[in-house]
Design a protein around this motif. Structure first.
Motif: not given
Ligand SMILES: Nc1ncnc2c1ncn2[C@@H]1O[C@H](COP(=O)(O)OP(=O)(O)O)[C@@H](O)[C@H]1O
Ligand SMILES: [Mg+2]
Lengths: 256, 267
Positions: A51, A54, A56, A83-84, A88, A90, A94-96, A107-108, A157, A169, B134-136, B138, B142-144
């Motif tokens: 982190k 990154l 973070l 970040f582009s 990462v 995780f 760490a999916l939405f 997503f990006r 992703r 990670d 859950t680090e979402q 973060d 990282t996805l800008s």
């Protein structure tokens, strides 16, 4: 290793939380195009190390540099640009959970790059194929997938926008050996395909030996050994020996 | 007791009393910084319209039943109380006007906001807290994607729009509750009651309530998002964040209600 400036470096990196010092003047670097794996026991600061790289988390002392930039100081447009070039995966993927699988993967593209939905979806489907997921899960929600599949979606992703450095990670933690093997193979695959630099964290030695060109061991806030995967068994380093043999008694006390 | 020990004890007492004050000041500062970033994100682009619409639906539309039920019962109870209380000095007949004043200026906005503190602020803290754990959050970085733009701004904008709208709904349903009791139980003429209400109410009665509601919307969204963002310590931390969001929203709603009322009272 080349003598050119490393792709990523930590210099005298120090990180404290309250009274506990997690990293203490830690030095580490990764050359462009190499795959470095950081091993170490639970709670030794592996995720914190990542982190810091990154941005973070911000170091309390020392600095971090990726392509000559310290991510901690970046804001706004510069931060998004930083970040582009980064992907990462995780620890828990760490999916939405309010978005479908393809919306997660894209997503990006959808939210930062302004790619139209149809085109973003096509790219997401391609990335899903690259991590060997069937296209019919694209409209599922993450909660409908197994842990191994979630990790694959997380990997898709991370690679969809073709980053030039990837971070993983604990990619195999919590997976059965077969799913873990599959994820390791996919990581090796993708890193090779993109020709990118990779930094992984794990306490799984099989995984470390599969995906790493080099291994560094983190203990008590510093790097205590660095070498090739082949040298793990015969390192002569007491920390590495104890980690490899899994003995509870030795220099390192088990994390309880 | 030697003087040194006495001084040390006194210092300890000061420290003991001082640390909560310092702690509170630190939290207030952190919330102010958070609010600044949230407002900045809400005022600048890019806007996440899709997220804002879905928050409008969650905060506004799905809160209609709760707010409506609260308002109808409160309006009805208020009518009964004012009627019987007013009877002590032969003032039963001004009951419609007093009910309207109470609902429009005070109870409509405050009750709508309190129900939303329980519903929306809690949901924001729980959802964002779980995303933190859950680090979402973060992952968003990282996805800008700025989490303040993607998560906080849509909730803030939706709450600023939804709470005033729900207040207007609560106003109408609350007055209707009073009317129903007056007509069905207390023998008022339906048309006279309405004429008394409508003839008495001025725009500022409604407007001041709606302005309060917009301020309450800011409180609800900021408390929900702030406590979610700063949640730590897994499932228990998320639970704590939810409780803090509801309690701090409710207290701030009452405090700001008094503040705004005292500002508005001269009009
Ligand atoms: N955000 C945080 N706040 C407080 N303590 C933290 C935070 N992140 C990590 N830590 C602490 O730092 C230490 C190292 O954590 P971490 O890097 O996650 O370990 P691991 O090597 O297992 O990945 C742990 O003791 C953890 O409790
Ligand atoms: Mg970790």
């Amino acid at each position: 290793m080349s003598r050119a400036t490393p792709k990523l470096q930590w210099r005298n990196a120090t990180k404290r939380f309250g009274d506990t010092t997690v990293l203490r003047d830690m030095d580490l670097d990764v050359a462009a195009g190499r795959s470095l794996v950081i091993i170490g026991g639970s709670g030794q600061g592996k995720s914190v190390t990542l982190k810091l790289a990154l941005g973070l988390l911000t170091a309390d002392g020392g600095w971090v540099s990726l392509d000559g930039q310290n991510p901690a100081g970046l804001t706004g447009r510069a931060r998004r640009a930083f970040f582009s070039k980064v992907g990462v995966l995780f620890q828990g993927a760490a999916l939405f959970d309010s978005l479908t699988v393809w919306e997660n993967v894209a997503f990006r593209l959808l939210n930062a790059d302004g790619v139209p939905r149809a085109k973003a979806r096509a790219k997401a489907l391609l990335a899903l194929e690259q991590v060997r997921l069937r296209p019919d899960i694209a409209d599922h929600y993450p909660s409908q997938l197994s842990g191994g599949m979630q990790k694959r979606v997380g990997l898709a992703r991370a690679v969809v926008a073709e980053p030039d450095i990837l971070f993983f990670d604990e990619p195999t933690t919590g997976l059965d050996p077969i799913s873990a093997g599959a994820i390791n193979a996919l990581i090796v695959d993708q890193v090779k395909r993109l020709g990118c630099t990779a930094v992984s964290i794990t306490h799984d030695l099989v995984s470390a030996a599969t995906i790493g060109d080099e291994i560094a061991m983190l203990h008590d806030g510093a790097i205590v050994w660095r070498g090739q995967p082949a040298d793990l068994e015969s390192s002569g380093n007491p920390y590495v020996d104890q980690f490899v043999s899994g003995r509870a008694d030795g220099l390192m006390a088990p994390a309880l | 007791m030697s003087p040194a020990v006495a001084i040390a004890r006194a210092m300890n007492t000061v420290a003991y009393l001082g640390s909560p004050i310092v702690g509170a000041a630190r939290v207030a500062g952190a919330i102010a910084v958070f609010a600044g970033r949230a407002l900045g994100a809400a005022l600048s682009g890019p806007r996440f319209v899709r997220q804002t619409m879905s928050q409008l639906l969650a905060i506004g539309f799905y809160s209609l039943p709760v707010v409506g039920l609260t308002a109808v019962f409160t309006g009805a109870a208020l009518a009964l109380n004012i009627f019987s209380g007013g009877g002590r000095f032969n003032a039963e007949q001004v009951m419609p006007q007093i009910v309207a004043l109470g609902i429009l200026r005070e109870l409509g906005p405050v009750l709508a906001a309190l129900m939303l503190a329980g519903r929306a602020s809690a949901a924001m803290a729980a959802e964002i807290g779980a995303m933190r754990a859950t680090e979402q959050i973060d992952a968003l970085e990282t996805l800008s994607t700025d989490p303040f733009r993607y998560l906080v701004a849509p909730r803030l904008i939706a709450a600023i729009i939804a709470v005033p709208l729900l207040t207007v709904v609560a106003d109408i349903i609350g007055i209707a509750g009073g009317w129903l009791v007056a007509v069905q139980v207390l023998g008022f003429s339906p048309t006279v009651y309405l004429r008394n209400t409508l003839g008495f109410v001025v725009a500022w009665d409604i407007g001041s309530g709606v302005i309060k509601a917009a301020a309450f919307g800011v409180i609800i969204a900021l408390m929900g998002c702030y406590h979610g963002f700063t949640a730590s310590g897994g499932a228990r931390g998320v639970g704590r964040a939810t409780t803090h969001a509801v309690v701090s929203s409710a207290i701030l709603i009452f405090a700001v209600d008094y503040l705004l009322t005292s500002l508005f009272a001269h009009r």
